[in-house]
Design an enzyme around this catalytic site. Structure first.
Site, short mmCIF file in Angstrom:
data_model
loop_
_atom_site.label_atom_id
_atom_site.label_comp_id
_atom_site.label_asym_id
_atom_site.label_seq_id
_atom_site.Cartn_x
_atom_site.Cartn_y
_atom_site.Cartn_z
N ALA A 117 0.71 1.90 -3.23
CA ALA A 117 1.47 2.27 -2.03
C ALA A 117 0.52 2.89 -1.02
CB ALA A 117 2.60 3.25 -2.36
N GLU A 160 5.86 -8.33 -2.32
CA GLU A 160 5.92 -7.09 -3.08
C GLU A 160 7.36 -6.60 -3.22
OE1 GLU A 160 1.61 -4.93 -2.32
OE2 GLU A 160 3.20 -4.66 -0.84
#
Length: 222
Positions: free
Chosen positions: A82, A102
């Site tokens: 992230a 994703e």
């Protein structure tokens, strides 16, 4: 010790042989994939699927076979990185340009774990530019619309040309600053015609493994 390495190493504790594992995109995830490949004699029966061509090529180079997502019914666990993570375990992703795939993989996973170094932790999201994937046909009109919304948009370029995602779309990066309500902003942007996906990942990560210089913390969603 490298904080990314420590986070990636800890993620191995959550991998169970014989399951279907989603592999995310980015530098920290690539460390995790390399560690997996080094232990492939232990993890003999894993099935892998991937969030990007970059990840697929990297995994293949290490001898790991990637099964296309369309050939898989359910993913047991996805390990991904992230770009930012807030105290509620919501995040911004898409710095590597793979936000659409994703999110598809994440939404089809039984569990999602993010691996990050401690610099990615923030009180509120928004310091990292928010990626918004858009159809090329409408990118100029969307740039104007985002300007009116005061999102400070900028078309992502690569080699002086628009960056093209694996799904042949463009990305507009929005330098918004502090995002007070990530869920509201995600929904607002996704309602705009021409927007394909937004790099706000709300209520997705079950755990976030945070690497520091000398330790790891495992944060869990309340």
């Amino acid at each position: 010790m490298n904080p990314k390495f420590l986070a990636a190493q800890k993620a191995l504790d959550y991998v169970i042989d014989g399951t279907i594992l989603g592999l995310g995109t980015g530098s920290t995830t690539e460390i995790f994939i390399k560690l997996l490949a080094e232990r492939i004699n232990y993890f003999k029966n894993l099935i892998f699927t991937s969030t990007s061509l970059r990840t697929t090529n990297f995994a293949n180079s290490l001898g790991l076979t990637i099964t296309p997502f369309n050939e898989i019914e359910n993913i047991d666990l996805t390990i991904d990185g992230a770009d930012e993570v807030d105290k509620n375990l919501n995040g911004i992703k898409g710095g590597g340009g793979a936000l659409l795939f994703e999110k598809i993989i994440a939404k089809n996973s039984g569990k999602c774990i993010w691996i990050v170094d401690s610099t990615k932790l923030v009180d509120k999201l928004g310091a990292f530019p928010l990626p918004v994937e858009v159809v090329p046909f409408a990118y100029s009109s969307l740039l104007r619309k985002f300007e009116l919304m005061k999102l400070n948009p900028k078309l992502r370029l690569k080699d002086d040309k628009p960056f093209v995602t694996d799904s042949n779309n463009f990305i507009i990066d929005c330098k918004i600053g502090i995002i007070e309500n990530p869920l509201e902003l995600e929904l607002k942007l996704k309602l705009i015609t021409g927007v394909v996906e937004v790099g706000l990942f709300n209520n997705i990560a079950d755990k976030v493994i945070v690497g520091y210089q000398d330790k790891v913390d495992v944060l869990e969603r309340n």
